[in-house]
Write a protein that holds these residues in place. Structure first.
Motif, PDB file in Angstrom:
ATOM      1  N   ALA A   1       7.555  -2.794  -8.573  1.00 53.61           N
ATOM      2  CA  ALA A   1       8.499  -2.735  -8.032  1.00 53.61           C
ATOM      3  C   ALA A   1       9.858  -2.050  -8.813  1.00 53.61           C
ATOM      4  CB  ALA A   1       9.322  -4.160  -7.710  1.00 53.61           C
ATOM      5  N   ILE A   2       9.802  -2.030 -10.127  1.00 50.14           N
ATOM      6  CA  ILE A   2      10.659  -1.430 -10.842  1.00 50.14           C
ATOM      7  C   ILE A   2      10.735   0.189 -10.605  1.00 50.14           C
ATOM      8  CG2 ILE A   2      11.483  -0.718 -13.247  1.00 50.14           C
ATOM      9  CD1 ILE A   2      11.052  -3.479 -13.701  1.00 50.14           C
ATOM     10  N   TYR A   3       9.263   0.731 -10.807  1.00 49.95           N
ATOM     11  CA  TYR A   3       9.126   2.216 -10.513  1.00 49.95           C
ATOM     12  C   TYR A   3       9.532   2.459  -9.166  1.00 49.95           C
ATOM     13  CZ  TYR A   3       6.361   1.528 -14.969  1.00 49.95           C
ATOM     14  OH  TYR A   3       6.115   1.419 -16.419  1.00 49.95           O
ATOM     15  N   ASP A   4       9.293   1.765  -8.289  1.00 52.73           N
ATOM     16  CA  ASP A   4       9.695   2.196  -6.805  1.00 52.73           C
ATOM     17  C   ASP A   4      11.257   2.276  -6.737  1.00 52.73           C
ATOM     18  OD1 ASP A   4       7.018   2.412  -5.988  1.00 52.73           O
ATOM     19  OD2 ASP A   4       6.921   0.565  -5.084  1.00 52.73           O
ATOM     20  N   LEU A   5      12.052   1.384  -7.336  1.00 50.97           N
ATOM     21  CA  LEU A   5      13.359   1.505  -7.408  1.00 50.97           C
ATOM     22  C   LEU A   5      13.711   2.484  -8.041  1.00 50.97           C
ATOM     23  CD1 LEU A   5      14.670  -2.104  -7.804  1.00 50.97           C
ATOM     24  CD2 LEU A   5      15.280  -0.842  -5.991  1.00 50.97           C
ATOM     25  N   ILE A   6      13.364   2.976  -9.221  1.00 53.33           N
ATOM     26  CA  ILE A   6      13.636   4.183 -10.000  1.00 53.33           C
ATOM     27  C   ILE A   6      13.224   5.660  -9.523  1.00 53.33           C
ATOM     28  CG2 ILE A   6      12.916   5.462 -12.075  1.00 53.33           C
ATOM     29  CD1 ILE A   6      12.792   2.616 -13.275  1.00 53.33           C
ATOM     30  N   ALA A   7      12.147   5.321  -8.702  1.00 48.95           N
ATOM     31  CA  ALA A   7      11.678   6.734  -8.111  1.00 48.95           C
ATOM     32  C   ALA A   7      12.771   7.678  -7.308  1.00 48.95           C
ATOM     33  CB  ALA A   7      10.444   6.518  -7.207  1.00 48.95           C
ATOM     34  N   ASP A   8      12.794   8.841  -7.437  1.00 49.59           N
ATOM     35  CA  ASP A   8      13.755   9.688  -6.643  1.00 49.59           C
ATOM     36  C   ASP A   8      13.498   9.794  -5.171  1.00 49.59           C
ATOM     37  OD1 ASP A   8      15.515  10.006  -8.818  1.00 49.59           O
ATOM     38  OD2 ASP A   8      14.174  12.080  -9.485  1.00 49.59           O
ATOM     39  N   ASP A   9      12.135   9.910  -4.941  1.00 46.87           N
ATOM     40  CA  ASP A   9      11.624  10.111  -3.643  1.00 46.87           C
ATOM     41  C   ASP A   9      11.155   8.893  -2.946  1.00 46.87           C
ATOM     42  OD1 ASP A   9       9.502   9.318  -5.440  1.00 46.87           O
ATOM     43  OD2 ASP A   9       8.147  10.870  -4.387  1.00 46.87           O
ATOM     44  N   PHE A  10      11.477   7.604  -3.424  1.00 44.35           N
ATOM     45  CA  PHE A  10      11.329   6.334  -2.473  1.00 44.35           C
ATOM     46  C   PHE A  10      12.862   5.763  -2.387  1.00 44.35           C
ATOM     47  CE2 PHE A  10       9.581   2.285  -2.250  1.00 44.35           C
ATOM     48  CZ  PHE A  10       8.197   2.631  -1.558  1.00 44.35           C
ATOM     49  N   SER A  11      13.077   5.640  -1.107  1.00 45.58           N
ATOM     50  CA  SER A  11      14.789   5.359  -0.474  1.00 45.58           C
ATOM     51  C   SER A  11      14.621   3.487  -0.440  1.00 45.58           C
ATOM     52  CB  SER A  11      14.871   5.817   0.763  1.00 45.58           C
ATOM     53  OG  SER A  11      13.861   5.163   1.694  1.00 45.58           O
ATOM     54  N   LEU A  12      15.726   3.140  -0.405  1.00 47.78           N
ATOM     55  CA  LEU A  12      15.941   1.765  -0.278  1.00 47.78           C
ATOM     56  C   LEU A  12      15.303   1.255   1.051  1.00 47.78           C
ATOM     57  CD1 LEU A  12      19.709   1.324  -1.495  1.00 47.78           C
ATOM     58  CD2 LEU A  12      17.552   1.114  -2.743  1.00 47.78           C
ATOM     59  N   LEU A  13      15.086   1.915   1.968  1.00 50.61           N
ATOM     60  CA  LEU A  13      14.621   1.464   3.204  1.00 50.61           C
ATOM     61  C   LEU A  13      12.976   1.602   2.948  1.00 50.61           C
ATOM     62  CD1 LEU A  13      14.634   0.625   6.088  1.00 50.61           C
ATOM     63  CD2 LEU A  13      14.544   3.185   6.851  1.00 50.61           C
ATOM     64  N   ASP A  14      12.486   2.358   2.489  1.00 43.20           N
ATOM     65  CA  ASP A  14      11.186   2.504   2.062  1.00 43.20           C
ATOM     66  C   ASP A  14      10.813   1.265   0.997  1.00 43.20           C
ATOM     67  OD1 ASP A  14      10.675   5.023   3.020  1.00 43.20           O
ATOM     68  OD2 ASP A  14      11.051   6.330   1.250  1.00 43.20           O
ATOM     69  N   PHE A  15      11.568   1.065   0.065  1.00 38.86           N
ATOM     70  CA  PHE A  15      11.218  -0.263  -0.768  1.00 38.86           C
ATOM     71  C   PHE A  15      11.347  -1.432   0.080  1.00 38.86           C
ATOM     72  CE2 PHE A  15      12.579  -3.623  -3.476  1.00 38.86           C
ATOM     73  CZ  PHE A  15      11.729  -3.376  -4.742  1.00 38.86           C
ATOM     74  N   ALA A  16      12.278  -1.677   1.124  1.00 36.20           N
ATOM     75  CA  ALA A  16      12.369  -2.849   1.708  1.00 36.20           C
ATOM     76  C   ALA A  16      11.277  -2.899   2.719  1.00 36.20           C
ATOM     77  CB  ALA A  16      13.880  -2.558   2.639  1.00 36.20           C
ATOM     78  N   LYS A  17      10.822  -1.889   3.276  1.00 29.70           N
ATOM     79  CA  LYS A  17       9.694  -1.867   4.217  1.00 29.70           C
ATOM     80  C   LYS A  17       8.360  -2.277   3.533  1.00 29.70           C
ATOM     81  CE  LYS A  17      11.178   1.332   7.922  1.00 29.70           C
ATOM     82  NZ  LYS A  17      10.891   2.621   8.491  1.00 29.70           N
ATOM     83  N   LYS A  18       8.146  -1.648   2.434  1.00 24.46           N
ATOM     84  CA  LYS A  18       6.884  -1.838   1.582  1.00 24.46           C
ATOM     85  C   LYS A  18       6.756  -3.342   1.097  1.00 24.46           C
ATOM     86  CE  LYS A  18       4.523  -0.725  -2.741  1.00 24.46           C
ATOM     87  NZ  LYS A  18       4.403   0.568  -3.917  1.00 24.46           N
ATOM     88  N   TYR A  19       7.865  -3.844   0.701  1.00 21.45           N
ATOM     89  CA  TYR A  19       7.765  -5.288  -0.029  1.00 21.45           C
ATOM     90  C   TYR A  19       8.401  -6.381   1.172  1.00 21.45           C
ATOM     91  CZ  TYR A  19       7.104  -3.050  -4.172  1.00 21.45           C
ATOM     92  OH  TYR A  19       6.645  -2.057  -5.123  1.00 21.45           O
ATOM     93  N   GLY A  20       8.345  -6.138   2.351  1.00 25.35           N
ATOM     94  CA  GLY A  20       8.833  -6.981   3.544  1.00 25.35           C
ATOM     95  C   GLY A  20      10.155  -7.595   3.410  1.00 25.35           C
TER      96      GLY A  20
END
Length: 402
Positions: A347-366
């Motif tokens: 989760a932390i790495y996904d929030l930090i990543a430049d190419d991972f949007s907040l929408l991407d994060f929300a979808k990946k983690y439900g």
């Protein structure tokens, strides 16, 4: 050879850095953004003072007394506090006595750092919940300097920060130093919060604008909806993918590794007093007749002198002793640390990543809520109630119906 706590147990309290007489230790961010001690071998003389004062390697001795539990409402500050105003109550007492208050505040870049204030007009800087690990920097030496000058000091922080202060001082300063330890869920990565704000700015910030403020909770109610303020705009409530940071926080996906084996997640507290929201008050056997909509503070008296200290303030506060069991029902971190979930691995790495949007994060983690006509209407009604200043009435009714 110096052996400090490893990355899975170090709390980042900075006691080792501050106690080193040769300035051989600095606090540097790791790959997840958490500060870790780094030793300069050229400066280190291996005196081992850092090891002796590390609260992980050499924990504080805590008496296993049974503390009293209180519900506290600070009438003067309740409407400018995220709970019942207990922090402001203690802060006012120290400031009125010519003392200094040290706590977490945002700087001009919305980084969270511990600062010292000596005037009531600066108290707003320290109010409000901040769900990100605060940097201690040189706060401990500042506290020691104030104490040596004979001034009273209030220090507020997570239990590991309070423990770090006591280990640094190597002395309690009873009667002069008052410490408030928070009932802490866990401390999220500062880098994750920084990158989260950058992504919010890229989505919503007006052209040539900037983020002017961020609040994790509203000050005057138990409202857990975070909000952001851009240049020349009103506060905007954050929902759906814009609220992934808070959703991840409450699930424990962004905490420092030490939080999952926290030695302070129990009733053997390190501070003079422990403060928190008094979640669930009045719902577990003993009625509570006061209005809870604007928040009620839980205060645990770890030294046995709270009633004597606050008696002179009787007209400005409401205090009621409550059963210890009630405090434990919904403040789970008074019983055990948060359990580490598998999502913590990424989760932390996904929030930090430049190419991972907040929408991407929300979808990946439900984390996206399915919006229906009913849910949209409910949201609009709640926002209307909020805008009309009736939120606390609504909250009081719904709280008692649960």
């Amino acid at each position: 050879m110096i052996q400090l706590a490893d990355n899975k147990h170090c709390t980042g309290c900075s006691a080792c850095m501050n106690v080193c007489p040769h300035k051989a230790i600095s606090m540097q961010p790791d790959g997840e953004g958490f500060l870790q001690p780094v030793i300069d071998d050229e400066k280190c003389v291996e005196c081992h003072l850092c090891e002796k004062r590390c609260p992980v390697i050499n924990p504080l001795h805590i008496d296993g007394n049974t503390p009293k539990v209180y519900a506290v409402i600070n009438k003067k500050d309740r409407n400018v506090s995220s709970s019942g105003g207990a922090f402001s109550l203690f802060a006012r007492m120290v400031l009125d006595d010519g003392g200094v208050v040290v706590g977490a505040a945002y700087d001009d870049k919305l980084k969270t750092r511990h600062i010292a204030i000596s005037g009531i007009n600066d108290l707003d800087k320290l109010r409000g919940s901040k769900y990100v690990q605060s940097e201690i920097e040189e706060s401990y030496p500042q506290v020691k300097s104030y104490l040596n000058d004979g001034r009273k000091v209030l220090f507020c922080g997570t239990p590991c920060q309070v423990a770090g202060l006591y280990k640094y001082l190597n002395k309690r300063y009873d009667g002069q130093l008052v410490t408030l330890d928070l009932v802490c869920h866990g401390v999220p990565s500062p880098l994750a919060f920084e990158r989260y704000l950058e992504k919010l700015k890229n989505i919503d910030c007006p052209k040539d604008g900037n983020i002017m403020g961020f609040r994790f909770r509203k000050l005057d109610s138990w409202d857990y909806r975070p909000a952001i303020k851009f240049s020349e705009s009103k506060w905007r409530i954050l929902e759906q993918e814009r609220n992934v940071y808070i959703n991840a926080f409450f699930k424990g996906w962004t905490y420092r590794e030490c939080c999952f084996n926290c030695q302070y997640a129990n009733m053997n507290r390190v501070g003079t007093y422990t403060i928190a929201d008094f979640w669930g008050i009045g719902k577990y056997g003993v009625p509570f007749k006061k209005n809870v909509a604007s928040g009620v503070s839980l205060v645990i008296d770890n030294c046995g002198d709270l009633e004597k200290v606050i008696t002179p303030l009787a007209k400005d506060i409401y205090v009621e002793e409550r059963p210890q069991e009630e405090a434990l029902y919904e403040n789970h971190n008074l019983k055990a640390p948060v359990r580490r979930e598998n999502e913590r691995d990424t989760a932390i790495y996904d929030l930090i990543a430049d190419d991972f949007s907040l929408l991407d994060f929300a979808k990946k983690y439900g984390l996206l809520k399915k919006e229906t006509l009913k849910s949209r209407m409910k949201k609009h009604v709640k926002n209307l109630i909020y805008a009309l200043g009736l939120y606390n009435v609504y909250k009081s009714i719904t709280y008692r119906l649960k």
